[in-house]
Design a protein around this motif. Structure first.
Motif, PDB file in Angstrom:
ATOM      1  N   ASP A 205      -0.464  30.925  12.413  1.00  0.00           N
ATOM      2  CA  ASP A 205      -0.710  30.617  10.994  1.00  0.00           C
ATOM      3  C   ASP A 205      -0.685  31.891  10.161  1.00  0.00           C
ATOM      4  OD1 ASP A 205      -1.023  27.895  11.436  1.00  0.00           O
ATOM      5  OD2 ASP A 205      -3.208  27.952  11.424  1.00  0.00           O
ATOM      6  N   SER A 206      -1.360  32.928  10.658  1.00  0.00           N
ATOM      7  CA  SER A 206      -1.403  34.202   9.935  1.00  0.00           C
ATOM      8  C   SER A 206      -0.011  34.807   9.811  1.00  0.00           C
ATOM      9  CB  SER A 206      -2.332  35.188  10.638  1.00  0.00           C
ATOM     10  OG  SER A 206      -3.656  34.714  10.610  1.00  0.00           O
ATOM     11  N   SER A 207       0.762  34.756  10.883  1.00  0.00           N
ATOM     12  CA  SER A 207       2.127  35.281  10.846  1.00  0.00           C
ATOM     13  C   SER A 207       2.979  34.511   9.845  1.00  0.00           C
ATOM     14  CB  SER A 207       2.777  35.203  12.227  1.00  0.00           C
ATOM     15  OG  SER A 207       2.134  36.089  13.109  1.00  0.00           O
ATOM     16  N   ALA A 208       2.828  33.203   9.827  1.00  0.00           N
ATOM     17  CA  ALA A 208       3.593  32.382   8.887  1.00  0.00           C
ATOM     18  C   ALA A 208       3.188  32.685   7.449  1.00  0.00           C
ATOM     19  CB  ALA A 208       3.397  30.901   9.198  1.00  0.00           C
ATOM     20  N   GLU A 209       1.886  32.874   7.219  1.00  0.00           N
ATOM     21  CA  GLU A 209       1.435  33.218   5.864  1.00  0.00           C
ATOM     22  C   GLU A 209       2.034  34.546   5.416  1.00  0.00           C
ATOM     23  OE1 GLU A 209      -2.832  33.110   5.624  1.00  0.00           O
ATOM     24  OE2 GLU A 209      -2.914  31.016   6.266  1.00  0.00           O
ATOM     25  N   ARG A 210       2.047  35.541   6.310  1.00  0.00           N
ATOM     26  CA  ARG A 210       2.651  36.839   5.962  1.00  0.00           C
ATOM     27  C   ARG A 210       4.142  36.689   5.688  1.00  0.00           C
ATOM     28  NH1 ARG A 210      -0.680  38.552  10.012  1.00  0.00           N
ATOM     29  NH2 ARG A 210       1.012  38.591  11.524  1.00  0.00           N
ATOM     30  N   ALA A 211       4.829  35.935   6.537  1.00  0.00           N
ATOM     31  CA  ALA A 211       6.264  35.740   6.351  1.00  0.00           C
ATOM     32  C   ALA A 211       6.554  35.007   5.044  1.00  0.00           C
ATOM     33  CB  ALA A 211       6.853  34.974   7.534  1.00  0.00           C
ATOM     34  N   ASN A 212       5.716  34.034   4.712  1.00  0.00           N
ATOM     35  CA  ASN A 212       5.912  33.304   3.460  1.00  0.00           C
ATOM     36  C   ASN A 212       5.649  34.203   2.255  1.00  0.00           C
ATOM     37  OD1 ASN A 212       6.609  30.977   4.812  1.00  0.00           O
ATOM     38  ND2 ASN A 212       4.549  30.141   4.799  1.00  0.00           N
ATOM     39  N   ALA A 213       4.657  35.086   2.352  1.00  0.00           N
ATOM     40  CA  ALA A 213       4.385  36.030   1.262  1.00  0.00           C
ATOM     41  C   ALA A 213       5.548  37.011   1.107  1.00  0.00           C
ATOM     42  CB  ALA A 213       3.078  36.784   1.522  1.00  0.00           C
TER      43      ALA A 213
END
Length: 146
Positions: A33-41
């Protein structure tokens, strides 16, 4: 008697193991989830940068076209201004192309990170369900050893 005594211990061991695997799966899903949030940002930032670079490239190219159209040789310095504006438009176009490449890479990264996140969350939910719904064994406990 030893086999009967080992059965509850083995069942308890399985319960601890499934709880541990559910917790590990939940932890992996949280990390995804954290990785996806960073990638989305990063994707949002790349999209903003690309939009700005493309807007600047279009505006600069438009200015260069106007300068070229105005260059009829009747005004001193018009040709030089036209050349400078055209050069600036070329550079802006190169920056826009680079920003678009970074945007494409960010889109790929976000797609991969979101795919991993969904897969990890599904695995965590499956592990939780397997742990939460372990069938109850109604057999009586073994008799105490003498």
């Amino acid at each position: 008697a030893a086999a009967a005594a080992a059965a509850p211990a083995e069942k308890a061991s399985r319960s601890v193991s499934s709880t541990t695997s559910a917790a590990a799966a939940a932890s992996a899903a949280d990390a995804a989830d954290s990785s996806a949030e960073r990638a989305n940002a990063e994707l949002a930032e790349a999209a903003s940068n690309a939009a700005n670079a493309n807007s600047l490239a279009v505006t600069t190219r438009l200015a260069a076209n106007f300068a070229w159209a105005a260059d009829d040789g009747s005004i001193d310095g018009t040709a030089a201004a036209s050349a400078k504006t055209s050069s600036a438009a070329d550079k802006a176009g190169e920056r826009a192309a680079a920003a678009n490449e970074r945007l494409a890479a960010a889109m790929d990264n976000a797609a991969n990170a979101n795919g991993v996140m969904v897969t990890q969350r599904l695995a965590a939910n499956t592990a939780f369900a397997a742990d939460a719904f372990t069938p109850y064994d109604p057999s009586p406990p073994p008799p105490p050893t003498p």
